[in-house]
Design an enzyme around this catalytic site. Structure first.
Site, mmCIF file in Angstrom:
data_model
loop_
_atom_site.group_PDB
_atom_site.id
_atom_site.type_symbol
_atom_site.label_atom_id
_atom_site.label_comp_id
_atom_site.label_asym_id
_atom_site.label_seq_id
_atom_site.Cartn_x
_atom_site.Cartn_y
_atom_site.Cartn_z
ATOM 1 N N GLY A 1 0.840 -1.205 0.000
ATOM 2 C CA GLY A 1 0.000 0.000 0.000
ATOM 3 C C GLY A 1 0.872 1.251 0.000
ATOM 4 O O GLY A 1 1.838 1.327 0.747
ATOM 5 N N ARG B 1 1.118 -5.225 -5.233
ATOM 6 C CA ARG B 1 1.308 -6.406 -4.388
ATOM 7 C C ARG B 1 1.423 -7.580 -5.358
ATOM 8 O O ARG B 1 0.443 -7.958 -5.983
ATOM 9 C CB ARG B 1 0.127 -6.581 -3.425
ATOM 10 N N ASP C 1 5.212 -4.876 6.044
ATOM 11 C CA ASP C 1 5.461 -6.301 6.348
ATOM 12 C C ASP C 1 5.696 -7.187 5.130
ATOM 13 O O ASP C 1 6.673 -7.924 5.069
ATOM 14 C CB ASP C 1 4.204 -6.874 7.028
ATOM 15 N N THR D 1 4.320 2.804 5.451
ATOM 16 C CA THR D 1 2.909 2.400 5.513
ATOM 17 C C THR D 1 2.182 3.353 6.454
ATOM 18 O O THR D 1 2.771 3.800 7.443
ATOM 19 C CB THR D 1 2.728 0.951 6.034
ATOM 20 N N ASP E 1 -0.088 2.497 8.387
ATOM 21 C CA ASP E 1 -0.619 1.747 9.537
ATOM 22 C C ASP E 1 0.238 1.848 10.800
ATOM 23 O O ASP E 1 -0.242 1.565 11.902
ATOM 24 C CB ASP E 1 -0.765 0.257 9.176
ATOM 25 N N ASP F 1 2.408 -0.175 11.822
ATOM 26 C CA ASP F 1 2.390 -1.485 12.477
ATOM 27 C C ASP F 1 3.698 -2.259 12.298
ATOM 28 O O ASP F 1 3.702 -3.477 12.212
ATOM 29 C CB ASP F 1 1.206 -2.314 11.929
ATOM 30 N N ARG G 1 -5.528 -1.742 9.049
ATOM 31 C CA ARG G 1 -5.481 -3.202 8.888
ATOM 32 C C ARG G 1 -5.752 -3.861 10.241
ATOM 33 O O ARG G 1 -6.861 -3.724 10.739
ATOM 34 C CB ARG G 1 -4.131 -3.645 8.320
HETATM 35 O O1 F6P Z 1 -1.551 -1.154 4.697
HETATM 36 C C1 F6P Z 1 -2.134 0.033 4.278
HETATM 37 C C2 F6P Z 1 -3.615 -0.147 4.053
HETATM 38 O O2 F6P Z 1 -4.156 1.105 3.632
HETATM 39 C C3 F6P Z 1 -4.400 -0.689 5.248
HETATM 40 O O3 F6P Z 1 -4.669 0.304 6.210
HETATM 41 C C4 F6P Z 1 -5.623 -1.258 4.566
HETATM 42 O O4 F6P Z 1 -6.176 -2.302 5.334
HETATM 43 C C5 F6P Z 1 -5.074 -1.767 3.256
HETATM 44 O O5 F6P Z 1 -3.852 -1.087 3.031
HETATM 45 C C6 F6P Z 1 -5.987 -1.564 2.074
HETATM 46 O O6 F6P Z 1 -5.402 -2.182 0.978
HETATM 47 P P1 F6P Z 1 -5.877 -1.949 -0.548
HETATM 48 O O7 F6P Z 1 -5.393 -0.610 -0.983
HETATM 49 O O8 F6P Z 1 -5.222 -3.055 -1.286
HETATM 50 O O9 F6P Z 1 -7.367 -2.008 -0.545
#
Ligand code: F6P
Length: 328
Positions: free
Chosen positions: A15, A76, A107, A130, A132, A134, A176
């Site tokens: 992300g 990803r 991660d 990120t 998050d 985390d 997340r």
């Molecule tokens: O890891 C960053 C994040 O924005 C999280 O907060 C969220 O759960 C996820 O990515 C959303 O992913 P995507 O953009 O693939 O929907």
């Protein structure tokens, strides 16, 4: 003595997060400073597999420190999870004569780097990018501070309309499996309640707290919740449950979504990204590999990629108590 590094690749993966461009800029310019070539790898590991590269000079990264998103794009990659995919990636690095990589992401990005390093002994250094927050081994990830400021700004706006209509709002934020954004933005925006995955306060407590708010004469209430299931319910189920049990409340739900990932990075994220980016290149040139560069108590610290992935970044639960006192 590790091999001499003459060319460094840089990618953003997973992300995106505000400040990734500032990190790319720092890596590119530090390479230029040390007379090392720098190659941008587009779309994370997927671009690596496909050899989607661009040679980057200092001028390629002019005027990007202030821009959200990532000029290198992000992805990803499922293919990189296979050994065939990683073999293709290694071949691309060899063809392009890239000696080492800086991986900017979370991660998943670091896990990919670790596996790749163990299979091909290829030097990799991670930068935590990120929203998050985390990641173990750093107090702050690149993008988190900007996301917090975005969320607080939006909740302030929601508060305006909530208080005009005497409403209760459930505001769902990203994170997340981690409650960093909810907890800190919740305190910053003066939320009445904050629901995070790290602490299940239970439905009864939520109802009690909301009754207390009503009794104390509040004209609006904001409950900030981390995405995913909270106390066994989705944010919409939670809102329905509260409306059924506390008919005195008119309830609305606002899911903030991907806006939290965009926007111009805060000064904090720009400085963080710049400091970490410089250090990542210097460490690679010193022969270091398989580590993440982070910030702990305002010092740059390194953590093995394995620990960054497996370790748990503890949330400050004391803030829940602080929030509770403030919502009196
Ligand atoms: O890891 C960053 C994040 O924005 C999280 O907060 C969220 O759960 C996820 O990515 C959303 O992913 P995507 O953009 O693939 O929907």
């Amino acid at each position: 003595m590790g091999k001499i590094i003459k060319k460094i690749g840089v990618m953003t993966s997973g992300g995106d997060a505000p400040g990734m461009n500032a990190a790319i800029r720092a890596v590119v310019r530090t390479c230029a400073y040390y007379n090392v070539e720098c190659v941008g790898i587009y779309r994370g590991y997927q671009g690596l597999i496909e050899g989607d590269f661009i040679t980057l000079s200092s001028r390629h990264v002019s005027n990007i420190i202030n821009r959200g998103g990532t000029i290198l794009k992000s992805a990803r990659s499922k293919e990189f999870r296979t050994s065939e995919g990683r073999a293709k990636a290694y071949q691309q690095l060899k063809n392009a004569e890239i000696d080492a990589m800086v991986l900017i992401g979370g991660d998943g990005t670091f896990t990919g780097g670790m596996v790749f390093n163990s299979e091909y002994d290829f030097p990799c250094i991670g930068l935590p990018g990120t929203i998050d927050n985390d990641i173990f081994g750093t107090n702050f990830t690149i993008g988190y501070d900007t996301a917090l400021n975005t969320v607080v700004e939006v909740i302030d706006k929601i508060r305006d309309t909530a208080s005009s209509h005497n409403r209760l709002f459930f505001v769902e934020v990203m994170g997340r499996d981690a409650g960093f954004i909810a907890l800190n933005a919740g305190v910053g925006a003066g939320a009445e309640e904050i629901l995070i995955p790290e602490e299940d306060l239970g439905l009864e407590r939520l109802l009690e707290s909301l009754k207390r708010s009503k009794r104390s004469g509040k004209s609006s209430s904001i409950v900030v919740v981390t995405e995913g299931e909270k106390i066994g319910k989705s944010v919409f189920e939670l809102a329905n449950y509260v409306e059924e049990n506390l008919p005195q409340y008119e309830v609305r739900v606002s899911v903030l979504g991907h806006m939290q990932r965009g926007g111009s990075p805060s000064c904090f994220d720009r400085v963080l990204a710049t400091r970490l980016g410089v250090k990542a290149v210097e460490l690679l040139l010193d022969g270091k590999t398989n580590v993440m560069v982070g910030l702990i108590n305002n010092n740059i610290e390194i953590t093995e990629l394995e620990n960054a992935v497996k370790g748990h970044h503890e949330i400050n639960k004391e803030l829940l108590r602080v929030s509770d006192i403030m919502s009196i």
